[in-house]
Design a protein around this motif. Sequence first.
Motif, short mmCIF file in Angstrom:
data_model
loop_
_atom_site.label_atom_id
_atom_site.label_comp_id
_atom_site.label_asym_id
_atom_site.label_seq_id
_atom_site.Cartn_x
_atom_site.Cartn_y
_atom_site.Cartn_z
N ILE A 37 16.46 0.87 16.61
CA ILE A 37 17.80 0.81 16.03
C ILE A 37 18.53 2.10 16.40
N TYR A 38 19.66 1.93 17.07
CA TYR A 38 20.47 3.07 17.49
C TYR A 38 21.55 3.35 16.46
N ASP A 39 21.65 4.61 16.05
CA ASP A 39 22.68 5.04 15.12
C ASP A 39 23.70 5.87 15.90
N PRO A 40 24.92 5.35 16.08
CA PRO A 40 25.90 6.06 16.89
C PRO A 40 26.41 7.36 16.24
N ILE A 41 26.27 7.48 14.94
CA ILE A 41 26.73 8.70 14.26
C ILE A 41 25.82 9.87 14.60
N SER A 42 24.50 9.62 14.52
CA SER A 42 23.55 10.70 14.85
C SER A 42 23.22 10.74 16.34
N GLY A 43 23.51 9.64 17.06
CA GLY A 43 23.19 9.56 18.48
C GLY A 43 21.70 9.45 18.74
N THR A 44 20.97 8.86 17.79
CA THR A 44 19.52 8.75 17.93
C THR A 44 19.04 7.32 17.71
N PHE A 45 17.86 7.04 18.29
CA PHE A 45 17.17 5.78 18.05
C PHE A 45 16.07 6.02 17.03
N SER A 46 15.83 5.04 16.18
CA SER A 46 14.68 5.08 15.28
C SER A 46 13.90 3.80 15.47
N LYS A 47 12.61 3.88 15.21
CA LYS A 47 11.77 2.69 15.33
C LYS A 47 12.15 1.71 14.24
N GLY A 48 12.41 0.46 14.65
CA GLY A 48 12.73 -0.58 13.68
C GLY A 48 11.46 -1.36 13.34
N PRO A 49 11.58 -2.35 12.47
CA PRO A 49 10.42 -3.17 12.12
C PRO A 49 10.04 -4.06 13.30
N ASN A 50 8.77 -4.41 13.40
CA ASN A 50 8.34 -5.34 14.46
C ASN A 50 8.80 -6.75 14.13
N MET A 51 9.12 -7.50 15.18
CA MET A 51 9.39 -8.92 15.03
C MET A 51 8.07 -9.63 14.71
N SER A 52 8.14 -10.88 14.35
CA SER A 52 6.92 -11.63 14.00
C SER A 52 6.05 -11.89 15.21
N THR A 53 6.65 -11.84 16.40
CA THR A 53 5.91 -12.10 17.63
C THR A 53 6.57 -11.36 18.79
N SER A 54 5.83 -11.15 19.85
CA SER A 54 6.40 -10.56 21.06
C SER A 54 7.39 -11.53 21.67
N ARG A 55 8.48 -11.00 22.22
CA ARG A 55 9.51 -11.88 22.81
C ARG A 55 10.03 -11.32 24.12
N PHE A 56 10.33 -12.25 25.03
CA PHE A 56 11.05 -11.94 26.27
C PHE A 56 11.83 -13.19 26.62
N SER A 57 12.80 -13.08 27.51
CA SER A 57 13.70 -14.21 27.81
C SER A 57 14.25 -14.80 26.52
N HIS A 58 14.71 -13.92 25.65
CA HIS A 58 15.22 -14.34 24.35
C HIS A 58 16.68 -13.95 24.21
N THR A 59 17.27 -14.39 23.13
CA THR A 59 18.66 -14.05 22.84
C THR A 59 18.75 -13.57 21.40
N ALA A 60 19.75 -12.76 21.11
CA ALA A 60 20.00 -12.29 19.75
C ALA A 60 21.48 -12.52 19.46
N ILE A 61 21.75 -13.21 18.37
CA ILE A 61 23.11 -13.60 18.03
C ILE A 61 23.46 -13.04 16.65
N LEU A 62 24.52 -12.24 16.59
CA LEU A 62 24.99 -11.72 15.31
C LEU A 62 25.68 -12.85 14.56
N LEU A 63 25.18 -13.18 13.38
CA LEU A 63 25.77 -14.24 12.56
C LEU A 63 26.88 -13.67 11.68
N SER A 64 27.71 -14.54 11.15
CA SER A 64 28.86 -14.13 10.34
C SER A 64 28.44 -13.31 9.12
N ASP A 65 27.28 -13.62 8.55
CA ASP A 65 26.82 -12.92 7.34
C ASP A 65 26.16 -11.58 7.65
N GLY A 66 26.10 -11.19 8.94
CA GLY A 66 25.54 -9.90 9.31
C GLY A 66 24.10 -9.95 9.78
#
Length: 191
Positions: A57-86
């Motif tokens: 997860i990149y924070d533009p205010i601090s200009g740093t990346f932090s480790k986020g939580p792992n997904m339930s499974t490894s993924r490639f050839s995937h897509t990520a879509i921001l939904l209306s609820d965030g």
Amino acid sequence: MEIRVEIYDPTSKTFWQTGNITETAGRADPTATLLHDGRVLVTGGLNAVGSSATTDIYDPISGTFSKGPNMSTSRFSHTAILLSDGRVLIAGEANSGKLTAEFFDPTTNVFSQALDIIADFTTVFVGVRFKDGRAFIVGSNITELYDPSGNIFRVFNLIGIRSRCHHPSNARKPKLVKSAAEISSNYGVLS
């Protein structure tokens, strides 16, 4: 291995270096999703040992990346879509070779499993959100809509998309995005 990230400033037409990604094994073909609060979620992709379940997860205010939580499974050839609820809908090939989906909630920093996707994609090419909140996922052999109002996935028959996806000379994201945009005129404006 240090993975450097640069940000492009269109005003000055220059790149500048920001913080480094925490994934030390590398990250090829991940997704990067701008969240409502301005942070950027980077998920999955391929690294030196195979597909990855890790996130940054990149924070533009601090200009740093932090480790986020792992997904339930490894993924490639995937897509990520921001939904209306965030939340972010992440759909695509899992380590098992089966197409699965999950949600990331940036308010809790937690992934949760989505209902099973109906289609048997071999590759996800693109995903977009319509203004009405539905998410449109184009795969190599079928398309599907996620409807958050009923929390369901539906196979969506789009004549022409399937043949465009299968034809090697046409299987590029820009053509699919254009196709999705053409279709959106009948089903709601893309946001």
